[in-house]
Design an enzyme around this catalytic site. Structure first.
Site, PDB file in Angstrom:
ATOM      1  N   TYR A 156     -30.757 -72.014 -19.003  1.00 36.43           N
ATOM      2  CA  TYR A 156     -31.762 -72.542 -18.139  1.00 36.43           C
ATOM      3  C   TYR A 156     -33.027 -72.091 -17.835  1.00 36.43           C
ATOM      4  O   TYR A 156     -34.196 -72.588 -18.295  1.00 36.43           O
ATOM      5  CB  TYR A 156     -30.497 -72.436 -16.937  1.00 36.43           C
TER       6      TYR A 156
ATOM      7  N   THR B  56     -34.693 -87.693  -9.077  1.00 37.08           N
ATOM      8  CA  THR B  56     -33.629 -87.741  -9.309  1.00 37.08           C
ATOM      9  C   THR B  56     -32.924 -86.745  -9.258  1.00 37.08           C
ATOM     10  O   THR B  56     -33.117 -85.524  -8.914  1.00 37.08           O
ATOM     11  CB  THR B  56     -34.691 -87.795 -11.401  1.00 37.08           C
ATOM     12  N   GLY B  57     -32.067 -86.735  -9.366  1.00 40.46           N
ATOM     13  CA  GLY B  57     -30.869 -85.630  -9.576  1.00 40.46           C
ATOM     14  C   GLY B  57     -30.285 -86.055  -8.112  1.00 40.46           C
ATOM     15  O   GLY B  57     -29.637 -84.934  -6.985  1.00 40.46           O
ATOM     16  N   ALA B  58     -29.473 -86.868  -6.736  1.00 41.18           N
ATOM     17  CA  ALA B  58     -30.843 -87.898  -5.844  1.00 41.18           C
ATOM     18  C   ALA B  58     -28.910 -86.981  -5.577  1.00 41.18           C
ATOM     19  O   ALA B  58     -28.536 -87.558  -4.022  1.00 41.18           O
ATOM     20  CB  ALA B  58     -30.349 -88.694  -5.328  1.00 41.18           C
ATOM     21  N   SER B  59     -27.936 -87.054  -5.899  1.00 40.67           N
ATOM     22  CA  SER B  59     -26.326 -86.962  -5.229  1.00 40.67           C
ATOM     23  C   SER B  59     -25.954 -85.429  -4.770  1.00 40.67           C
ATOM     24  O   SER B  59     -25.047 -86.005  -4.826  1.00 40.67           O
ATOM     25  CB  SER B  59     -25.143 -87.100  -6.414  1.00 40.67           C
ATOM     26  N   SER B  60     -26.741 -84.955  -4.653  1.00 36.05           N
ATOM     27  CA  SER B  60     -26.029 -83.668  -4.529  1.00 36.05           C
ATOM     28  C   SER B  60     -27.407 -82.835  -4.691  1.00 36.05           C
ATOM     29  O   SER B  60     -28.847 -83.112  -4.920  1.00 36.05           O
ATOM     30  CB  SER B  60     -25.205 -82.712  -5.396  1.00 36.05           C
ATOM     31  N   GLY B  61     -27.445 -81.245  -3.733  1.00 40.15           N
ATOM     32  CA  GLY B  61     -27.719 -80.512  -3.531  1.00 40.15           C
ATOM     33  C   GLY B  61     -29.322 -80.551  -3.211  1.00 40.15           C
ATOM     34  O   GLY B  61     -29.326 -81.280  -1.892  1.00 40.15           O
TER      35      GLY B  61
END
Length: 356
Positions: free
Chosen positions: A179, A35-40
């Site tokens: 956070y 998950t969160g694979a589009s950046s960073g």
């Protein structure tokens, strides 16, 4: 893409090796959900996993970035699929699991990596923004954990659940109270889930990754209440160091993995000398998390509610970026590292004795 049969399982029937430890597949035989694979961190991990032969299921809200990533990987002869999903919604996370199973027949590792931050003092951040951030940072981990554990139990073959925590989940920090609180919750959830699954001998390896401060677009995607642009200053680590830890624990069961001595020492000092750590953070971290000169982007420009820009591995931070994490490399080989330190210590002692 066409459905591809799952790779054969080369582990034993029980999936346990010596001393009852779980045996995980080599990365080249795995299907890995990120998950969160589009950046960073997520983007780097997807690229590194695919390069190692894993079949990747990339998950994010930014469909344009996901399409670009899949085209890139397939152009190199690698195998990948994508799912557009808001992981703060349980039904979206369930759809991710269903898509992975439909495309590949199964999945072997699930990485809960998606995240977004809010930079602002605790009393200034709206409750609405706090709740939205908890959906992405905490509840997404709960939803992903449940989907992964259910699948691993049903198929009876060991799998890896990897949750991405934070140095700020071990030790509170100013300016990122929401956070930090959400990451504390991620750490607590992961520890409790791990113990329960271990007690029932479930076929699940549960790992918590503790990254230090990492050079990703995290600061650009954050919701900012500050006058100056959120940044990491001081020493920061490359996202490749976190990806290295993730992919190691996808193959080798490990309770915790700290990325950078910064993360380990932050947790250690926070426990041993909490008041001293309070004072140090009060002195350092207000200015250490925002630019000296650049004005902050508008609050609505963050990706708390809408997808941020994709396909960027690094951010616009102002710190010194390390080439990697020696702590990660040492953690991958703890026995050899301990022997090396012991040998070096013995050598120093011998030389000092001869000098005297």
């Amino acid at each position: 893409m066409q459905q591809i049969p799952a790779p054969s399982d080369s582990s034993s029937e029980t999936g346990r090796g010596a001393f009852g430890r779980l045996t995980l597949k080599p990365l080249s035989e795995q299907i890995i959900v990120i998950t969160g694979a589009s950046s960073g961190i997520g983007l780097v991990t997807a690229r590194m996993a695919a390069a190692a032969g894993a079949r990747v299921v990339a998950v994010a809200r930014n469909e344009e970035a996901l399409k670009e990533l899949i085209a890139e990987l397939e152009g190199k002869g690698q195998t990948a699929a994508y799912v557009v999903a808001d992981v703060g919604r349980e039904e979206d996370v369930q759809r991710v699991a269903e898509t992975a199973i439909r495309q590949f027949g199964t999945f072997d590792t699930w990485v809960n990596n998606a995240g977004v931050s809010i930079f602002g003092q605790a009393m200034e951040v709206t409750t609405q923004d706090m709740k939205r951030m908890f959906d992405t940072v905490y509840w997404s981990v709960v939803y992903g954990s449940k989907a992964a554990v259910r699948h691993f139990k049903e198929r009876g073959v060991p799998g890896a659940l990897i949750n991405i925590g934070s140095i700020f989940g071990d030790r509170g920090v100013v300016v990122q109270s929401t956070y930090s609180s959400a990451k504390f919750a991620v750490h607590g959830w992961t520890e409790n889930l791990r113990m329960e699954l271990e007690k029932e001998k479930a076929p699940v390896s549960v790992t918590l990754i503790h990254p230090g401060r990492i050079d990703t677009p995290y600061n650009e995607h954050a919701q900012s209440y500050l006058d100056k642009q959120p940044v990491h200053r001081g020493m920061i680590y490359p996202p490749e160091a976190v990806a290295e830890a993730i992919l190691h624990t996808a193959q080798h069961p490990k309770r915790d993995m700290f990325v950078g001595s910064q993360a380990r020492l932050g947790a250690l000092f926070g426990n041993l000398v909490p008041r001293l750590t309070d004072k140090a953070f009060e002195w350092i971290m207000f200015r250490g998390q925002q630019s000296h000169e650049r004005p902050s982007h508008p609050r609505e420009a963050g990706s708390l509610y809408e997808p941020g820009y994709g396909m960027h591995e690094r951010g616009t931070n102002e710190g010194f970026v390390r080439g990697g994490s020696l702590y990660v490399k040492a953690s991958k080989h703890p026995v050899a590292s301990t022997l090396a330190v012991a040998g070096l210590s013995a050598l120093v002692w011998t030389l000092a004795k001869r000098k005297r």
